[in-house]
Design a protein around this motif. Sequence first.
Motif, PDB file in Angstrom:
ATOM      1  N   HIS A  22       0.897  -1.222   0.041  1.00  0.00           N
ATOM      2  CA  HIS A  22      -0.130   0.018   0.013  1.00  0.00           C
ATOM      3  C   HIS A  22       0.848   1.295  -0.019  1.00  0.00           C
ATOM      4  O   HIS A  22       0.713   2.130  -0.798  1.00  0.00           O
ATOM      5  N   LEU A  23       1.744   1.289   0.831  1.00  0.00           N
ATOM      6  CA  LEU A  23       2.971   2.227   0.914  1.00  0.00           C
ATOM      7  C   LEU A  23       3.534   2.620  -0.375  1.00  0.00           C
ATOM      8  O   LEU A  23       3.739   3.716  -0.955  1.00  0.00           O
ATOM      9  N   LYS A  25       2.545   1.844  -3.616  1.00  0.00           N
ATOM     10  CA  LYS A  25       1.593   2.368  -4.454  1.00  0.00           C
ATOM     11  C   LYS A  25       1.296   3.767  -4.151  1.00  0.00           C
ATOM     12  O   LYS A  25       1.287   4.668  -5.258  1.00  0.00           O
ATOM     13  N   TRP A  26       1.265   4.125  -2.894  1.00  0.00           N
ATOM     14  CA  TRP A  26       0.869   5.747  -2.561  1.00  0.00           C
ATOM     15  C   TRP A  26       2.108   6.549  -2.837  1.00  0.00           C
ATOM     16  O   TRP A  26       1.928   7.675  -3.481  1.00  0.00           O
ATOM     17  N   MET A  27       3.399   6.061  -2.582  1.00  0.00           N
ATOM     18  CA  MET A  27       4.646   6.897  -3.053  1.00  0.00           C
ATOM     19  C   MET A  27       4.565   6.993  -4.565  1.00  0.00           C
ATOM     20  O   MET A  27       5.070   8.153  -5.024  1.00  0.00           O
ATOM     21  N   ARG A  29       2.011   7.084  -6.689  1.00  0.00           N
ATOM     22  CA  ARG A  29       1.047   8.123  -7.169  1.00  0.00           C
ATOM     23  C   ARG A  29       1.546   9.595  -6.667  1.00  0.00           C
ATOM     24  O   ARG A  29       1.244  10.371  -7.430  1.00  0.00           O
ATOM     25  N   ARG A  30       2.114   9.534  -5.604  1.00  0.00           N
ATOM     26  CA  ARG A  30       2.514  10.871  -5.120  1.00  0.00           C
ATOM     27  C   ARG A  30       3.572  11.531  -5.984  1.00  0.00           C
ATOM     28  O   ARG A  30       3.486  12.668  -6.228  1.00  0.00           O
ATOM     29  N   LYS A  33       2.189  12.581  -9.236  1.00  0.00           N
ATOM     30  CA  LYS A  33       1.349  13.760  -9.190  1.00  0.00           C
ATOM     31  C   LYS A  33       2.297  15.065  -9.195  1.00  0.00           C
ATOM     32  O   LYS A  33       1.880  15.936  -9.658  1.00  0.00           O
TER      33      LYS A  33
END
Length: 56
Positions: A22-23, A25-27, A29-30, A33
């Motif tokens: 999860h981390l 994937k979040w990193m 995406r961030r 962005k």
Amino acid sequence: MVKMINTKYDYVTPQEAEMDAHLDKWMKRRANKHGAFSLDKKRRKQHAKDKKMSLS
């Protein structure tokens, strides 16, 4: 005893593996962005600075 899973980081519990995924994937995406991996944006900014310098 908890069953351990081999991940790219090491042997971890299933809950830790889920949190790591999860981390990650979040990193990603961030970073996408904010253009962290976009060299094109950096080149455009540098090109604009070069033009301003030559006109002065």
